[in-house]
Design a protein around this motif. Sequence first.
Motif, short mmCIF file in Angstrom:
data_model
loop_
_atom_site.label_atom_id
_atom_site.label_comp_id
_atom_site.label_asym_id
_atom_site.label_seq_id
_atom_site.Cartn_x
_atom_site.Cartn_y
_atom_site.Cartn_z
N VAL A 287 34.65 43.29 30.96
CA VAL A 287 35.24 44.60 30.37
C VAL A 287 36.04 44.39 29.01
O VAL A 287 36.57 43.34 28.97
N GLN A 288 36.04 45.11 28.20
CA GLN A 288 36.63 45.20 26.92
C GLN A 288 37.66 46.34 26.78
O GLN A 288 37.38 47.36 27.29
N ALA B 139 41.49 52.09 26.55
CA ALA B 139 40.08 52.54 27.14
C ALA B 139 39.32 51.29 27.23
O ALA B 139 39.35 50.25 26.77
N ALA B 140 38.75 51.37 28.37
CA ALA B 140 38.00 50.28 28.76
C ALA B 140 36.15 50.44 28.71
O ALA B 140 36.09 51.52 29.05
N SER B 141 35.49 49.48 28.28
CA SER B 141 34.15 49.44 28.18
C SER B 141 33.59 48.70 29.19
O SER B 141 34.31 47.59 29.54
N GLY B 142 32.50 48.71 29.75
CA GLY B 142 31.78 47.87 30.84
C GLY B 142 31.89 48.48 32.14
O GLY B 142 32.35 49.55 32.32
N ARG B 143 31.11 47.94 32.92
CA ARG B 143 30.70 48.29 34.18
C ARG B 143 32.09 48.30 35.12
O ARG B 143 32.78 47.53 35.17
N ALA B 144 32.07 49.13 36.22
CA ALA B 144 32.81 49.00 37.50
C ALA B 144 34.46 49.00 37.24
O ALA B 144 35.23 48.23 37.67
N SER C 59 39.95 35.14 35.88
CA SER C 59 40.73 35.45 34.84
C SER C 59 40.90 36.84 34.31
O SER C 59 40.06 37.45 34.41
N PRO C 60 42.14 37.37 33.95
CA PRO C 60 42.24 38.69 33.33
C PRO C 60 41.66 38.86 32.04
O PRO C 60 41.60 37.96 31.50
N TYR C 61 41.41 40.20 31.71
CA TYR C 61 41.01 40.57 30.44
C TYR C 61 42.14 41.33 29.76
O TYR C 61 42.83 41.70 30.51
N TRP C 62 42.19 40.76 28.50
CA TRP C 62 43.51 41.44 27.69
C TRP C 62 42.83 42.38 26.24
O TRP C 62 41.95 41.92 25.90
N GLY C 63 43.65 43.15 25.98
CA GLY C 63 43.35 44.25 24.99
C GLY C 63 43.91 43.50 23.92
O GLY C 63 44.68 42.48 24.08
#
Length: 116
Positions: free
Chosen positions: A2-3, A23-28, A103-107
């Motif tokens: 996710v981005q 705003a998140a892109s990607g699935r789920a 691991s988490p995703y970060w903006g």
Amino acid sequence: QVQLVESGGGLVQAGGSLRLSCAASGRAFSTYAMGWFRQAPGREREFVAAIGWSTENTYYEDSVKGRFTISRDNAKNTVYLQMNSLKPEDAAVYYCMGQRYGSPYWGQGTQVYVSS
């Protein structure tokens, strides 16, 4: 994967309000726990608020309880942070975080300035 892209930061007077969006892109997206963290100059990144995949589960750092509200709109793949009664000590770069497994995703962060 996710981005995450934050927006909504800016300059506000003490006592004012801002609403941050992520705003998140990607699935789920709806299966991700989402959170907001912040980092002020010279300080470590700290937890602000989090929301589970179910909007019923929210968590807040003590200093923002009653002033900040985290929410999410899974149909829009977006998480929000409504910040009211802002204080100068709330000034920081605010980061959106998403995590499902591993691991988490970060903006990239959005800057919040609060003038006294």
